[in-house]
Design a protein around this motif. Structure first.
Motif, short mmCIF file in Angstrom:
data_model
loop_
_atom_site.label_atom_id
_atom_site.label_comp_id
_atom_site.label_asym_id
_atom_site.label_seq_id
_atom_site.Cartn_x
_atom_site.Cartn_y
_atom_site.Cartn_z
N ALA A 82 0.84 -1.21 0.00
CA ALA A 82 0.00 0.00 0.00
C ALA A 82 0.87 1.25 0.00
O ALA A 82 0.58 2.23 -0.71
N ARG A 83 1.94 1.24 0.76
CA ARG A 83 2.86 2.38 0.80
C ARG A 83 3.51 2.61 -0.56
O ARG A 83 3.63 3.74 -1.04
N ARG A 84 3.91 1.52 -1.22
CA ARG A 84 4.53 1.65 -2.54
C ARG A 84 3.53 2.21 -3.55
O ARG A 84 3.85 3.10 -4.34
N ARG A 85 2.28 1.71 -3.51
CA ARG A 85 1.26 2.22 -4.44
C ARG A 85 0.97 3.70 -4.17
O ARG A 85 0.78 4.48 -5.09
N TRP A 86 0.95 4.10 -2.90
CA TRP A 86 0.73 5.51 -2.54
C TRP A 86 1.86 6.37 -3.12
O TRP A 86 1.60 7.43 -3.69
N ARG A 87 3.10 5.92 -3.00
CA ARG A 87 4.24 6.69 -3.55
C ARG A 87 4.13 6.79 -5.06
O ARG A 87 4.44 7.83 -5.64
N GLN A 88 3.67 5.72 -5.72
CA GLN A 88 3.53 5.77 -7.17
C GLN A 88 2.44 6.76 -7.57
O GLN A 88 2.58 7.48 -8.56
N ARG A 95 8.23 0.10 -9.72
CA ARG A 95 9.33 -0.85 -9.56
C ARG A 95 8.98 -2.13 -10.28
O ARG A 95 7.82 -2.42 -10.53
N SER A 96 10.02 -2.91 -10.59
CA SER A 96 9.77 -4.16 -11.31
C SER A 96 9.18 -5.23 -10.39
O SER A 96 8.62 -6.20 -10.85
N ARG A 97 9.32 -5.05 -9.09
CA ARG A 97 8.77 -6.02 -8.14
C ARG A 97 7.26 -5.87 -8.08
O ARG A 97 6.75 -4.77 -7.91
N ARG A 98 6.57 -6.99 -8.23
CA ARG A 98 5.11 -6.96 -8.21
C ARG A 98 4.61 -7.99 -7.21
O ARG A 98 5.12 -9.09 -7.15
N SER A 99 3.59 -7.64 -6.49
CA SER A 99 2.93 -8.61 -5.61
C SER A 99 1.88 -9.34 -6.43
O SER A 99 1.27 -8.77 -7.33
#
Length: 135
Positions: A82-88, A95-99
């Motif tokens: 969720a934090r990564r999506r918020w930053r995006q 990032r290339s890393r995907r859940s």
């Protein structure tokens, strides 16, 4: 034996574990005979792959092992995701890393002939990283 497609990662491994044999190889086409290893590890790779490429690597790990593997994968949703999506959303580059969902990953494992023996999160609810012992 460490196999990696990146020369930089192989050089890093030499510094960390000089006794290991290193092989430049693609995870989807490993240069090892069938059942070469008692246990194979695949750490920090699968979350960079989608669908069929991920299943190809899982099948190749199955082929190279004598029946056991330890793999890592990023499963969502978590606070980290969720934090990564918020930053995006605020303009950070993706990032290339995907859940992926656990159900999708379990389907990939089954399609590659693996059975989940055990699984554990790195830090439950906080981290997307999960470790799986497969047979």
């Amino acid at each position: 034996v460490q196999a990696d497609l990146s020369l930089a990662m192989l050089r890093e491994a030499r510094r960390e574990a000089p006794a290991l044999r290193r092989v430049l190889a693609h995870a989807g086409a490993l240069p090892f005979a069938r059942a070469s290893f008692d246990l194979v590890f695949c750490i920090r790779l699968l979350h960079h792959l989608d669908g069929e490429p991920r299943r190809t690597v899982l099948r190749e790990l199955r082929r190279a092992s004598r029946g056991h593997a330890l793999v890592s994968i990023y499963l969502g949703p978590t606070l980290q995701g969720a934090r990564r999506r918020w930053r995006q959303l605020r303009g950070a580059p993706p990032r290339s890393r995907r859940s992926i969902s656990a159900s999708r990953f379990h389907a990939d494992l089954a399609a590659a002939g693996w059975r989940v023996v055990a699984r554990a999160p790195l830090r439950r609810w906080l981290s997307e990283s999960w470790y799986y012992l497969l047979a």
